[in-house]
Design an enzyme around this catalytic site. Structure first.
Site, short mmCIF file in Angstrom:
data_model
loop_
_atom_site.label_atom_id
_atom_site.label_comp_id
_atom_site.label_asym_id
_atom_site.label_seq_id
_atom_site.Cartn_x
_atom_site.Cartn_y
_atom_site.Cartn_z
N GLU A 81 4.92 -5.89 1.61
CA GLU A 81 4.56 -6.36 0.28
C GLU A 81 4.26 -5.21 -0.68
O GLU A 81 3.11 -5.03 -1.09
CB GLU A 81 3.30 -7.23 0.36
CG GLU A 81 3.38 -8.35 1.34
CD GLU A 81 2.03 -8.99 1.60
OE1 GLU A 81 2.02 -10.20 1.86
OE2 GLU A 81 0.99 -8.31 1.51
N GLY A 126 0.79 -1.22 0.00
CA GLY A 126 0.00 0.00 0.00
C GLY A 126 0.82 1.27 0.00
O GLY A 126 0.27 2.36 0.14
N CYS A 168 -17.06 2.65 -25.60
CA CYS A 168 -18.45 3.14 -25.65
C CYS A 168 -18.96 3.38 -24.24
O CYS A 168 -19.81 2.65 -23.74
CB CYS A 168 -19.32 2.12 -26.35
SG CYS A 168 -18.76 1.87 -28.02
N GLU A 169 -18.41 4.41 -23.63
CA GLU A 169 -18.68 4.65 -22.22
C GLU A 169 -18.21 6.06 -21.93
O GLU A 169 -17.05 6.37 -22.18
CB GLU A 169 -17.83 3.63 -21.43
CG GLU A 169 -17.93 3.65 -19.95
CD GLU A 169 -19.16 2.90 -19.45
OE1 GLU A 169 -19.88 3.49 -18.66
OE2 GLU A 169 -19.36 1.75 -19.88
C1 LIG Z 1 -2.74 -5.19 -3.12
C2 LIG Z 1 -1.97 -5.77 -2.02
C3 LIG Z 1 -0.62 -5.48 -1.90
C4 LIG Z 1 0.10 -4.49 -2.78
O1 LIG Z 1 -0.46 -3.23 -2.68
P1 LIG Z 1 0.29 -1.97 -3.33
O2 LIG Z 1 -0.65 -0.84 -3.11
O3 LIG Z 1 0.48 -2.29 -4.77
O4 LIG Z 1 1.59 -1.83 -2.63
C5 LIG Z 1 0.10 -6.11 -0.89
N1 LIG Z 1 -0.50 -7.00 -0.07
C6 LIG Z 1 -1.80 -7.32 -0.17
C7 LIG Z 1 -2.38 -8.30 0.75
C8 LIG Z 1 -2.58 -6.72 -1.15
O5 LIG Z 1 -3.87 -7.02 -1.23
#
Ligand SMILES: *Cc1c(COP(=O)(O)O)cnc(C)c1O
Length: 463
Positions: free
Chosen positions: A320, A278, A391-392
């Site tokens: 992540e 995130g 088409c939107e």
């Molecule tokens: C989507 C997601 C991520 C990656 O999110 P980013 O915004 O791309 O960094 C990591 N872990 C989980 C569990 C996710 O659902």
């Protein structure tokens, strides 16, 4: 704007910014290094990416085209790995942002691990030769066959998301005499986006097992008693496009309190804690992402403090990032087809792709930076909207932007920071073939994923 669904809730999308419409930028042709891939510049007026000119890429591969700056991707991956290994933490690249076999190899070569969240993503990772023990499998509805495949392949960790999944995994592991390592995905009630976060006690969402309702605790107790599953830790993911660690702090505090309670009640010590992804990137120069090093230091300090306060050994931390690695490396090239002046309002610039290669503007009200790519000049700015060919009427790529008044059909435009969640979310709406993904590096280019053809579209249609 209220038609937009937003991951952090409607409050984030229903107000127009104060500076609406925005003032034209000082230089319509500038390539702000906060937004464009490292090394992007202009030569003879046109944009050069990874040493390759935009017109050359368009000529060779056609448009729309996803261009991925390999060095930019690798440098960000490396920066995350170095910053987090300095605090004893692991980095899993979130493959859902963008995953091809070459991308999986870059991730491996730069020393990161990999998260996948479907059988298809797992198949790409394994086909690339990614070591199964360095893969994590996510998903709120993993099927029997996805779980079986992960166990058979020896996937390093499975992030379990429900009691039904625990049932399925118990059966699969028992059948095989295997003992998969799992993390429980907990929801902490923290929902974060940009500089704001909401911390509540309830968890009205499909992901994870809630701390507040006791579901997380029931899952942990059940897994601790399991003969077939090895519970190693907890997982918490709080949102996307986050520019501030305050939300992580609240989530970490709640998770640490939970770990302390589990420890006191059962004597069990869980050794891993994943705080999810995130981390935000700059889609426009107004966005101010944190540096990987600062995030690493801040998160590890938060977790250490919260665990020490609860009298717990500090678990091994992992994160992540997806967008923060892949997003800034990607640029989409489009060819302008129609320039329509809606008098007194704005000019609609239509390009040869749209919501099928970038759904984020329609889905989230995302903002992007776009610049003329094939030539520079001195024309006046014109208030524009960059739209696709679908088409939107919501088929918008950039809502408000300024383009040069002399823009005409055949010109190329480039949209920055499209490396994440554009190719991976692409569709065939209106039977548009999906664009190619091309990597550029050191003055040369190569195809990672070839452009779809009409033949590809018809191949699946059995008449
Ligand atoms: C989507 C997601 C991520 C990656 O999110 P980013 O915004 O791309 O960094 C990591 N872990 C989980 C569990 C996710 O659902």
């Amino acid at each position: 704007m209220s038609r937009y669904a937003h991951p952090a809730g409607p409050r984030h999308a229903d107000v127009l910014p104060e500076d609406h419409p925005p003032a034209p930028p000082e230089d319509l042709y500038a390539l702000d290094p906060r937004v464009w891939p490292g090394g992007a510049h202009r030569a003879d007026g046109e944009i050069v990416l990874g040493g390759v000119a935009a017109t050359e890429l368009a000529r060779e591969y056609g448009t729309p085209l996803f261009v991925l700056d390999e060095e930019d991707f690798r440098a960000r991956a490396r920066e995350f790995r170095e910053s987090f290994s300095a605090v004893g933490a692991d980095v899993y690249y979130a493959g859902k942002a963008l995953l091809t076999k070459a991308v999986a190899r870059w991730v491996q070569e730069e020393g990161l691990k990999l998260d996948v969240c479907s059988g298809g993503e797992l198949a790409v990772a394994l086909a690339a030769g990614f070591p199964a023990e360095d893969i994590g499998l996510h998903g709120n509805n993993k099927s029997e066959s996805e779980l079986a495949r992960a166990v058979d392949a020896g996937v390093g960790r499975i992030i379990v998301d429900s009691f039904d999944e625990i049932d399925r995994l118990e059966r699969i592991a028992a059948d095989r005499g295997a003992r998969p390592r799992v993390l429980v995905r907990v929801t902490t009630g923290v929902e974060a986006h940009t500089h704001e976060f909401v911390a509540t006690a309830h968890d009205d969402q499909k992901f994870g097992l809630a701390l507040s309702t006791g579901a997380a605790e029931r899952a942990v107790r059940r897994l601790l008693d399991s003969d077939h599953i090895d519970l190693v830790g907890l997982h918490s993911h709080i949102g996307s496009q986050i520019f501030d660690t305050a939300g992580f702090e609240v989530a970490a505090r709640r998770v640490a309190a939970f770990l302390a309670r589990i420890h006191a009640d059962t004597g069990a010590t869980l050794s891993e804690l994943d705080l999810g992804g995130g981390l935000g990137i700059a889609y426009t120069p107004a966005d101010t992402p944190l540096a990987a090093k600062d995030i690493a230091q801040s998160l590890s300090a938060i977790v250490a403090r919260e665990c020490e306060a609860g009298g717990l050994p500090v678990p091994r931390l992992s994160v992540e990032p997806g967008r923060a690695v892949a997003g800034p490396a990607g640029v989409t090239l489009y060819t302008v087809g129609t320039v329509k002046d809606v008098e007194g309002i704005r000019t609609y610039v239509s390009v040869d792709g749209g919501m099928s290669d970038n759904i984020r503007t329609a889905l989230y009200g995302a903002e992007y930076t776009c610049a003329p790519a094939s030539r520079a000049g001195s024309a006046e700015p014109m208030l524009s909207r960059l739209v696709g060919k679908h088409c939107e009427s919501g088929d918008i790529i950039v809502n408000d932007l300024h383009l040069p008044r002399d823009l005409r059909p055949g010109d190329l435009v480039a949209v920055a920071a499209t490396g994440a969640y554009c190719h991976s979310m692409a569709s065939n709406y209106n039977h548009l073939p999906r664009p190619a993904v091309v990597a550029v590096r050191g003055g040369s280019s190569r195809t990672l994923v070839r452009r779809e053809t009409e033949e590809d579209l018809l191949r699946l249609d059995r008449g």
